[in-house]
Design an enzyme around this catalytic site. Structure first.
Site, PDB file in Angstrom:
ATOM      1  N   HIS A  95       0.852  -1.190   0.000  1.00  0.00           N
ATOM      2  CA  HIS A  95       0.000   0.000   0.000  1.00  0.00           C
ATOM      3  C   HIS A  95       0.893   1.247   0.000  1.00  0.00           C
ATOM      4  O   HIS A  95       2.002   1.220   0.543  1.00  0.00           O
ATOM      5  CB  HIS A  95      -0.903  -0.005   1.247  1.00  0.00           C
ATOM      6  CG  HIS A  95      -1.978   1.023   1.176  1.00  0.00           C
ATOM      7  ND1 HIS A  95      -1.771   2.336   1.515  1.00  0.00           N
ATOM      8  CD2 HIS A  95      -3.262   0.950   0.761  1.00  0.00           C
ATOM      9  CE1 HIS A  95      -2.890   3.022   1.342  1.00  0.00           C
ATOM     10  NE2 HIS A  95      -3.817   2.200   0.885  1.00  0.00           N
ATOM     11  N   GLU A 143      -4.763   1.948  -7.572  1.00  0.00           N
ATOM     12  CA  GLU A 143      -5.165   3.199  -6.940  1.00  0.00           C
ATOM     13  C   GLU A 143      -4.106   4.257  -7.234  1.00  0.00           C
ATOM     14  O   GLU A 143      -2.953   4.097  -6.845  1.00  0.00           O
ATOM     15  CB  GLU A 143      -5.302   2.980  -5.428  1.00  0.00           C
ATOM     16  CG  GLU A 143      -5.856   4.167  -4.704  1.00  0.00           C
ATOM     17  CD  GLU A 143      -6.375   3.787  -3.305  1.00  0.00           C
ATOM     18  OE1 GLU A 143      -7.245   4.481  -2.805  1.00  0.00           O
ATOM     19  OE2 GLU A 143      -5.895   2.794  -2.719  1.00  0.00           O
ATOM     20  N   ILE A 148      -5.295   8.965  -3.121  1.00  0.00           N
ATOM     21  CA  ILE A 148      -5.524   8.312  -1.825  1.00  0.00           C
ATOM     22  C   ILE A 148      -5.974   9.324  -0.769  1.00  0.00           C
ATOM     23  O   ILE A 148      -5.318  10.336  -0.557  1.00  0.00           O
ATOM     24  CB  ILE A 148      -4.269   7.549  -1.350  1.00  0.00           C
ATOM     25  CG1 ILE A 148      -4.042   6.347  -2.267  1.00  0.00           C
ATOM     26  CG2 ILE A 148      -4.402   7.095   0.095  1.00  0.00           C
ATOM     27  CD1 ILE A 148      -2.809   5.547  -1.957  1.00  0.00           C
ATOM     28  N   GLY A 180     -11.737   6.038  -4.207  1.00  0.00           N
ATOM     29  CA  GLY A 180     -12.838   6.992  -4.134  1.00  0.00           C
ATOM     30  C   GLY A 180     -14.216   6.410  -4.364  1.00  0.00           C
ATOM     31  O   GLY A 180     -15.192   7.147  -4.462  1.00  0.00           O
TER      32      GLY A 180
END
Lengths: 227, 227, 227, 227
Positions: A95, A143, A148, A180
Site C-alpha cells: 500500500h 489506486e 488516496i 474513491g
C-alpha cells in the site's frame, strides 16, 4: 487457499477503527455480504483479527501487512505462519502508506503462497501494475497515489489502462478498482469498466449509516450480475 | 542519451575506492577500453564523478544512486538534473545494498529518461527481472543476492533464466551478468550465455595489477566478437 | 577539523540549485562573508561540491548527507573518506527530509569525528534536541518539522527551549536556529535569543537579489557583534 | 499504566513462536512468575496477543512493535489505541531488527504515554543509551548489536557503562540487561551489576524444558532478593 467469487467486495478500515467499532462493522459486512451472496474481504488491525474472525466468520479475514521472514529471529515483524494459524486468508501488500522494495514484495508474495494466504498487492501507475503482475499475486488493487484519501474516483482512462496492463501479463490476477468508490453508481462504473471487485475505506467508514452504505454498494454489484 | 555498443564492460568500485585511487583505475579503464574499442561503464562516489570525467573522458560516467525528486526541497537527495549537468550518462538503481520501492524505481526510471540519463537497474530472481523489465530501464544487472560479495559466479541456469525473463518482456533492454566475474573465462562464459555486458567490482579492485586484469577481461570480449 | 567563529552563517540550497546557479550563489556567499569576516557554511549537491570548493574556497564546504560505512562494499552510499578527500569540512545529518535511526546517527557522528569532518545534526522537539546532544555532534540545527518549507520563523519559546535542552547536555555544541529566517530582523532575533548561528534556504534562494539578501542578513550579524 | 516490581523478568519469543506454542510458553511463564511473585513481561506476535492475554492474564502483555499514528489513515500500521484496547500494557521499540528514527521514537514514546502503555526502548552503545534516556521511556533494554543472536552475554564493562549512561540522565528508567542471558548465574550476574530486570529469547526458547529453564532463571532472582 480459498477461491474468491467475482464480483467481490472489500471493506478496508485501515487504522480508522479498532475494537468494538471494527467488530460492529465486521458483523454488518458479514450480514450484508451474506444477503447478496458476495465474497467480502475485510481488513483490520492485527490485534483485532482473531475477534473479527470469531464475530464475522464468513468474511475473508485479511491482514493489512505481513513480513516475509520465516519463524526465528525478527523482532516486531509479522510472521506469515502466525497469520495463517489464526485464520487469516489474505494479506494486503505494498500500500502507498506502506511501500515495499521489489525484492521484499517478491519474497512476500512467495511466502503468502507457501503458507496458503492470498496476496493482494496495491499498485499505482500502469507500469507498476505490469511490473507487479509479473510476480503473480492473487489480486491487485489499482489506486492512483495522488487520489488516496481525497475521496475522488479514478477516471476511466486510469481504470482501463491499469486493467489492461495487468491482464496483458496475467489473466488470472483478480483486479480491484476502489479509489474513491463510495456509491452504487461508483460500484457499477468500475465493475462496468472491467474490475473484478471494489469497495472502500472512507466512503464506508464516514457514511452516517454503515449498514445502509454497505447495502447500497453491495446491492449494486448484484444488479450488475443480473443485468 | 548515448547508444552503448555491445558487448560492453562495467567497472563498479562501489565504496572501495575514492580520490586518487579511483582516478588511477578510471585512467586505466579508459586506456584499456580504448585499446579494444569497448564501451566501458564506470561508477564512482558522487563527489569524485567530476574528476573521473575529466581524467577519463571516454568512460560512460555513471552514478551509483539517484533520487527521483525535481529541483526544490529535498535535503541530502541526489538530483537527476545535477548529475546530468556534470556529464553523468548513466545511473545504477536498486542495488541490493540500496533497494528501492516499486513506486520509487518507476519514478526514478522516468526521471532518468526525462533528463537523458541511462538507467541501469539491478535485479535478483527471474520474477524480479520480469517485473523490472516492465518498467523499461535502459539496462539491467542480474545478480543473485546470495552471491553478492562472495566472489562466486552465477550458475548457467540463473543466467539463462534471468536473460529470458527480461527478453520475454522487452528485447531492447541491455543485460549485464556480472556476479563473481573475474577472469577471461568468466567473461566468455557469461557473454556466451547471452549477456550483452559484464564486468565487476572485487574481481578487479582486488587484482594485484589493475591494468593486467582489465586487459585480461576486456581482451576476452574481443576474442569473442572475432570468433 | 576547523574551528568555527560565532556568530556564523549557513546557506543551504538543498536541491533547489545545482551547476552554474549554485556556483554563482557560492561566489556571492564567499564575497559577502569575507566582507563581514563571518564563517559561512555552504551546502550543495554532492556532485557539485568540488566545483563549489574551487570557486569559493573560503566557505565551509558542507555535504547534505553522509553514510557511516567504511571503505569497501556499499553501492550508492556516501563514503566519509571520499568527502574529506575533496575538502568537505562539515556534513548535515538527520534532516527531516532524510531522517536517521539513532544507531545510524551515532555511527555517523563518530565517523565524522574519525575522518575530521564537523557533524551538523538537525532536530525537532526539545526532547529530540537533548537526545541528540548526548551523542555530541559539533553543531545542531533546531527546526520544528511543522515549519519546514513554510517560511515561518520559530517562536521565541521554541528557540529558548531547544537552546536550553542542548546546552543542559553539552555547552560546546554550536546551535543554529534557522527556521523561516529571511530578514535582518529575523537574524537579530534568533541570535538575540541565544543561537550561535543562523541562515536559510528559501529565504535566500527566492530573494530577487541574492547578494543584497546575503548582505542584509550577514550585516545584521555584525551589527549585533558590535552592539 | 501499571507499576512494575523489581527485579522483573522478560520472555521475548520474537518470531520464533506463534499459536499453540506461544500459548504454552505463556502459561508456563505465568505459572512460574506467580510461584516467585515476579512481574513477567511477555511479548508475542500481534495476532496472538489476545489469546496470550486470555491464557496467561498475569503476564505483562507486551507488543513487539507499535507505530505512532493516531486513528485514521495508515494502512498496515500498528495503532496504539488498538493495542491498549485488547489489554496490551507495554511495547518494545527500536529493537536492532526494527530500528526507528529519532523523531519517530520520540513520537512513539509520547503516544505510549498518551494511551497508557509502558514504552520499552532498546539501545546499543552508551551514547545511544543516554540519548534515548533523554526521551524518558518507561524502561530500556541494553544490548550490544554485535551480540544479538550470538548467545554471548554482555561483558561487565558494557553493563556498567550503559547502566550509568541511563541513570545519569533519568534515575526512574527501569533497565534490562538481557543479551545472552540464559542461566541462573547469568541472571545473578546482570542483576548484581545493577540491572532492574533480565530475561531472554533463545536462551529460553531453545532450552529442552521451558518450565525448568524459567524456574532456574526466575528462582535466581528470588535468591538474590533474599540474600
Amino acid at each position: 487457499m480459498i477461491k474468491i467469487k467475482t464480483p467481490f467486495f472489500i471493506v478496508n478500515p485501515k487504522s480508522y477503527l479498532y475494537g468494538a467499532d471494527v467488530i460492529k462493522l465486521a458483523k454488518l459486512a458479514d450480514k450484508v455480504s451474506a444477503r447478496y451472496d458476495i465474497d467480502c474481504i475485510f481488513t483490520g488491525q492485527l490485534v483485532d483479527l482473531s475477534a473479527i474472525h470469531e464475530a464475522a466468520p464468513n468474511l475473508v479475514l485479511t491482514a493489512q501487512h505481513m513480513d516475509s521472514l520465516k519463524p526465528g529471529r525478527g523482532m516486531g515483524h509479522v510472521l506469515p505462519e502466525a497469520l495463517k494459524n489464526i485464520g487469516v486468508q489474505a494479506v494486503v501488500l505494498n500500500h502507498a502508506e506502506n511501500p515495499l522494495t521489489i525484492a521484499t514484495l517478491d519474497r512476500s508474495i512467495n511466502r503468502a503462497k507457501e503458507v496458503g494466504i492470498m496476496s493482494i498487492v496495491c499498485s499505482d501507475t500502469p507500469a507498476q501494475c505490469a511490473a507487479i503482475a509479473e510476480m503473480h499475486p492473487t489480486m491487485m488493487i489499482c489506486e492512483p497515489n495522488s487520489l488516496i484519501g481525497t475521496g475522488n474516483i479514478s477516471n476511466d482512462e486510469y481504470i482501463e489502462q491499469t486493467n489492461r496492463a495487468i491482464r496483458d501479463v496475467d489473466k488470472n490476477i483478480l483486479i480491484m478498482q476502489a479509489a474513491g468508490v463510495s456509491t452504487a453508481d461508483d460500484v457499477k462504473k468500475v465493475l462496468g469498466l472491467g474490475a473484478d471487485g471494489t469497495g472502500g475505506t472512507s466512503g464506508i467508514i464516514k457514511a452516517p449509516n454503515w449498514e445502509e452504505k454497505l447495502n447500497e454498494m453491495m446491492s449494486a454489484m448484484v444488479d450488475l450480475k443480473e443485468s
